[in-house]
Design an enzyme around this catalytic site. Sequence first.
Site, short mmCIF file in Angstrom:
data_model
loop_
_atom_site.label_atom_id
_atom_site.label_comp_id
_atom_site.label_asym_id
_atom_site.label_seq_id
_atom_site.Cartn_x
_atom_site.Cartn_y
_atom_site.Cartn_z
N LEU A 1 0.82 -1.21 0.00
CA LEU A 1 0.00 0.00 0.00
C LEU A 1 0.86 1.26 0.00
O LEU A 1 1.98 1.26 0.52
CB LEU A 1 -0.92 0.01 1.23
CG LEU A 1 -1.82 -1.21 1.41
CD1 LEU A 1 -2.69 -1.02 2.64
CD2 LEU A 1 -2.68 -1.46 0.18
N CYS A 2 0.29 2.33 -0.52
CA CYS A 2 1.01 3.60 -0.61
C CYS A 2 0.87 4.40 0.69
O CYS A 2 0.31 5.50 0.71
CB CYS A 2 0.49 4.42 -1.80
SG CYS A 2 0.80 3.65 -3.39
N THR A 3 1.36 3.83 1.77
CA THR A 3 1.37 4.51 3.06
C THR A 3 2.49 3.95 3.91
O THR A 3 2.72 2.72 3.92
CB THR A 3 0.02 4.36 3.81
OG1 THR A 3 0.19 4.80 5.16
CG2 THR A 3 -0.44 2.91 3.82
N LEU B 1 -7.42 1.04 -1.46
CA LEU B 1 -6.64 1.01 -2.72
C LEU B 1 -7.08 -0.07 -3.69
O LEU B 1 -6.43 -0.31 -4.70
CB LEU B 1 -5.13 0.86 -2.43
CG LEU B 1 -4.49 2.04 -1.69
CD1 LEU B 1 -2.97 1.84 -1.61
CD2 LEU B 1 -4.79 3.35 -2.37
#
Length: 384
Positions: free
Chosen positions: A332-334, A372
């Site tokens: 994930l983009c976190t 997402l």
Amino acid sequence: MTAAMEHSDVTPSFFYDFGIVREKVAMLRGALPAGVGIHYAMKANPLPAMVSAMVALVDGIDVASGGELAVALKAGAVHISFAGPGKRDAELESAIRAGSTINLESETEATRALSIAERLGMTPRLAVRVNPDFALKGSGMKMGGGAAPFGVDAERVPALVKRLIATGADWRGFHIFAGSQALDSGAIADTQAATVALAGKLAQEVGATPPLVNLGGGFGIPYFAGEQPIDVAMIGERLGGVLENRDSILKDSKFAIELGRWLVGECGIYLTRVVDRKESRGEIFLVTDGGLHHQLAASGNFGTVVRRNYPIAVANRFGFDVEETVSVVGCLCTPLDRLGDQVGLPRADVGDVIAVFMAGAYGASASPASFLGHSPAREVLTKV
């Protein structure tokens, strides 16, 4: 673990070993005083297959939403109790129609339940969830001891129960839950003693014997290094003494404890595959096809103040020596998506499988699976 590895070609996946659950229930029954029931709080793991297996093993299923109620009914559960704040009218109606016990969280919820039952021409089964004036010491989440959205403040409970009885409702007793995820066996035993004493005091003020006193749960499991399992035998022995000396008004009451995490938490593993191995400024990152959208708790973002690593391993390299310190991260983009932070592992490369243990409770259903747009993790129950 063997069954999981046989199917590790499909990741991300949760595997739950019901044999472990069966052993936990047997251990608990052997430790508890005779006649004390075991209820499964299905919010810990509401997988329909898990709930169906639990129905045959425990004495009751505790639900916290209309959706969970539907799963429990489909699984064949007969003894169901429904707790949780903010029950909608449709949920109250479903519970009344099903003959389930509603653990009332407020006087206004009682009013709505009574009104719905009158409209249906049915006698509702109503218990009162009590907000006690004490908390479970050392618990991960305190559920009593102050102002709370859960339950009716203890001092207001007698008046509400008298009202329920006066209306002709089927009063089913008290639900008293002081905290959860505690590893202090003495504190758990002390809280159970205080709970039984409070139930006796409230019953005396009402002038009636509660059919059931749900003592709550709070049994924790050791997720992290240095933590020890609770002493179930000691807790059961202490509870036996308390019940032998309980207030006479509770002589004919039944008792139960409500557990979720303790029953299923240790039965699960989460498998996720390494899709990239990268170095950044001297640190190694293993990037996997899973992450916090499946296993939020292991990332430290579910009720944890200080992030600590869940037990983690390279599943296809058990027995290998630790070769390096790495961080295991999700897709994930976190920066919150971290399953293992600076952990010592054997070398892992693309295609290897990472196992995160203690994944049987508050995993898939307690994680933001839609974040997402990634696919959900597969869930498999074995040894049923």
